[in-house]
Design a protein around this motif. Structure first.
Motif: not given
Lengths: 343, 343, 343
Positions: A300-309
């Motif tokens: 609930p309320g949680v999304g996933a983001l794919r990031l380059r760092l």
């Protein structure tokens, strides 16, 4: 016979071999305090038990990267003591938060071998898993290292290069039980930007820089019981510098990324990572990020983001590779990971 | 729109505005151990649970200055990120001890604004309060900083300079509930000198010196999640030095003052403080104190002493200002505070 | 009268005098985490609660040397503030493990005095004992220091040099209650070598080196609340270096000795120790060991090994003294101790 650990050579690995790593480690509030002293870490979930409660967790966990470093550190004496190079990471997943009082141990399974054409070295692929005191896995990752042969005349094993995912499928991300960002407090977290506010392709310059000292990276690397001598012994190099543990750069860059990604709370996967250039004391580390992908999660309320760092020392933000396709000299780290954010 | 925090400018503040600061923090024995590693801190009440029990407290609290640093650190991104200068402190009071397991958060109320005649900057006065997980205040202080305007053409707000007490009235000092020095153990505390042994005007040279390293002050400042880049980034200065957080100097001087003031256990108020000159790595910090006043308290066996604490790097003890009334170049800190001692 | 501690001079000591030392200290997981950050410490019994349980202990204790440093540090202001030299140790015995939550205090009894022929200094022998919050002793040691006289005209006391054992008799070693290595896990401990695998006369080069930074040794020494100014104040020396606390070298060498002595878990006695040459920041510390003796113990599965541990900076392993019988310049430490191992 010498009683000291000579490390394993390429011939010492066989496909399917499972190596139990030594020195289990119980963590406490001490590791958390040190993590905050060593890195400018400000993600609220790892700073406040109260914030963690509101997010459905029993307490503030040990920083994800600290858990990674502990598991990684345990594998060093068995996997990378004779490594010429740490070639890559894949399929790193966090499987369960680590809390104060937990005891971690680790093991690695050899999943690939390939002798190099020189006959002097070979590439070893392992899947390393960390477990807590209940024998439940807390994280796992694949890494591959180039290891010297003890005897160049030894026959090459059958080459086997494992298939690893270029990117961890969002369906395979493990969301901690109970995690719920429905009541997330953006003010306490430090920024208003939600998962939905990040667009694929968006780039963020995290602005701040930290100049690294020898004492700091050695304390960090020792804290994870990483024994690789190159991080501690200044005598092999004429300039008296020590090669900084790549994980120190990851943690530094991740902490710096708070400024612009304060709500990127939990790292749940590393898809790939390259330590593009070595880092030394005196370097001033900065970081920039790029949004690579977005995914829903069932929590609930949680999304996933794919990031380059990307961590740098000098150079301009958002520059990564030269015309020849190679990393520019100021790039220290190129990390591709999944993180959980409030939607 | 950039997602990184640009900090607030002078126009962004209004009288009566209440700013909730980010990143709550749960403290543990780890913060206490680090405080002892970073400063030569030896006051027994902050070192021993047993000693604290005898003094009527449930456990040894987090060092008073550590609590201050945590609350101060939280205010930095909202109050002083664009500050040109940290101009002063007043009316700092400790309201409740902080114990392992407590979670701290902070907020600031804007209590004064005054644009400078240049039209380029203004002075912002805030009262910052730290709260624990029960929403009970643990400390508060007034500070004022000079902040840049975003737009020099923006109209000046009505000037309002708050009235603050030059000295916290002894009647307003908050004595922790239960504090009782009737059974105080002077041997375990380290010195025999009672409250009654200190005369107004008496000066004490604390003798010892500590040479500061970059790694130490950065670890300390990060531990308090203070993000001010000037403490971490060596690149803006040609000499590669970083400006040391003024609070690091306060803690160092306070710890050094143990030698001669071992029984000055609990700081309950800061009346005023000036960071007279910047401090850099390589400086050897020494301290001297002067007794400014004495007061009774209602707690059994507990007296209050008002002290001046001066930190120096070089120079002679007991020298403070030149003939022009300005601080001498070797003076780093001039702090005026109230402390509780056994009578 | 000055309120700062001038330290005791030779005339201030009398045989039989018992000096209670100041500043009791409660330890937590924070001290353990810092010990791991400051030294490459990997002995499993001090790293994992689970490993400690299997060995019959209620939890992983504070590292033996950390307990020593805390007790030693408390004695410094009373015993060695005016010491010209720290001459030796004998009869150090660990009597009871220290756990998180324990509060330590210390006292010293003067057991010997001998004025030097110069009339300017004398040797003071003390037996220092550390106690926990239950007033139970946790460790004790004899040390002797050369201390200045305040007044060279003061009459010499009757000379009394105490008889101390050259080696602690194995029958006098105190095995922690419940210790049982019958179910010892050699894989988790990191090496397969048992007590029975070590032969008297065997020498082990521990291979690894650690280059020491100023920030690290100061943090360590402060953590033990050791106030000896020579470790912190760079101004007396032209090169800006600080003399490193000898105990820092002991802990560094002990931690390095993991590589070849991973199962040498618990230090139970120090028979003798010499800080052969001073250690400074920039030195790269290495270590070698020699097996001096073996003994049985009454505890199940537990043997005792007597080891020489030598710390060096430069030079060849296994070299110790020159033809003149004096320590070679690269030798920092020569320590003779008893340790418990699985048989």
């Amino acid at each position: 016979m010498a009683k000291t650990n000579p490390g394993r050579f390429f011939e010492d690995y066989t496909i399917g071999q499972v190596i139990a790593h030594a020195v289990p480690r119980t963590v406490s509030g001490g590791e958390r305090a040190l993590y905050h002293a060593l890195y400018p870490a400000r993600h609220a979930l790892y700073s406040s038990d109260e914030f963690a409660h509101v997010c459905g967790l029993p307490a503030s966990p040990l920083d994800d990267m600290a858990a990674f470093h502990i598991v990684f550190g345990k594998s060093v004496p068995d996997i990378s003591l004779n490594a010429v190079a740490n070639l890559g990471y894949a399929e790193a997943r966090w499987l369960r938060p680590v809390y104060a009082g937990d005891t971690l141990r680790a093991q690695s399974e050899v999943i690939g071998l390939k002798e190099n054409s020189s006959g002097k070295t070979g590439v070893v692929y392992v899947r390393t898993t960390g477990f807590n005191q209940h024998d439940l896995p807390v994280m796992e990752f694949v890494r591959w290292v180039m290891v010297r042969k003890r005897d160049t005349a030894a026959p090459a094993p059958a080459a086997h290069v494992p298939q690893t995912a270029a990117v961890v499928d969002p369906a395979d991300l493990v969301i901690p039980a109970g995690l719920d960002f429905s009541h997330y407090d953006f003010t306490l977290a430090g920024e208003p930007h939600r998962w939905g506010d990040y667009a694929i392709g968006e780039q963020i310059d995290h602005v701040d820089g930290v100049t690294i000292e020898e004492a700091e990276h050695m304390m960090a690397t020792r804290l994870w019981q990483n024994t690789s001598k190159t991080h501690f012994d200044a005598t092999p190099r004429a300039d008296g510098k020590r090669l900084i543990y790549g994980g120190h750069v990851i943690s530094m860059a991740r902490a710096l990324s708070f400024n612009g990604l304060a709500n990127a709370q939990m790292i749940v996967a590393i898809n790939a990572g390259s330590h593009a250039n070595p880092c030394f004391a005196g370097d001033t580390v900065r970081a920039w990020s790029e949004v690579l992908d977005r995914a829903d999660t069932p929590a609930p309320g949680v999304g996933a983001l794919r990031l380059r760092l990307v961590a740098t020392s000098g150079g301009e933000p958002f520059t990564l590779r030269g015309e020849d396709g190679r990393y520019l000299p100021h790039v220290l780290l190129d990390l591709d990971y999944w993180v959980l954010m409030p939607i």
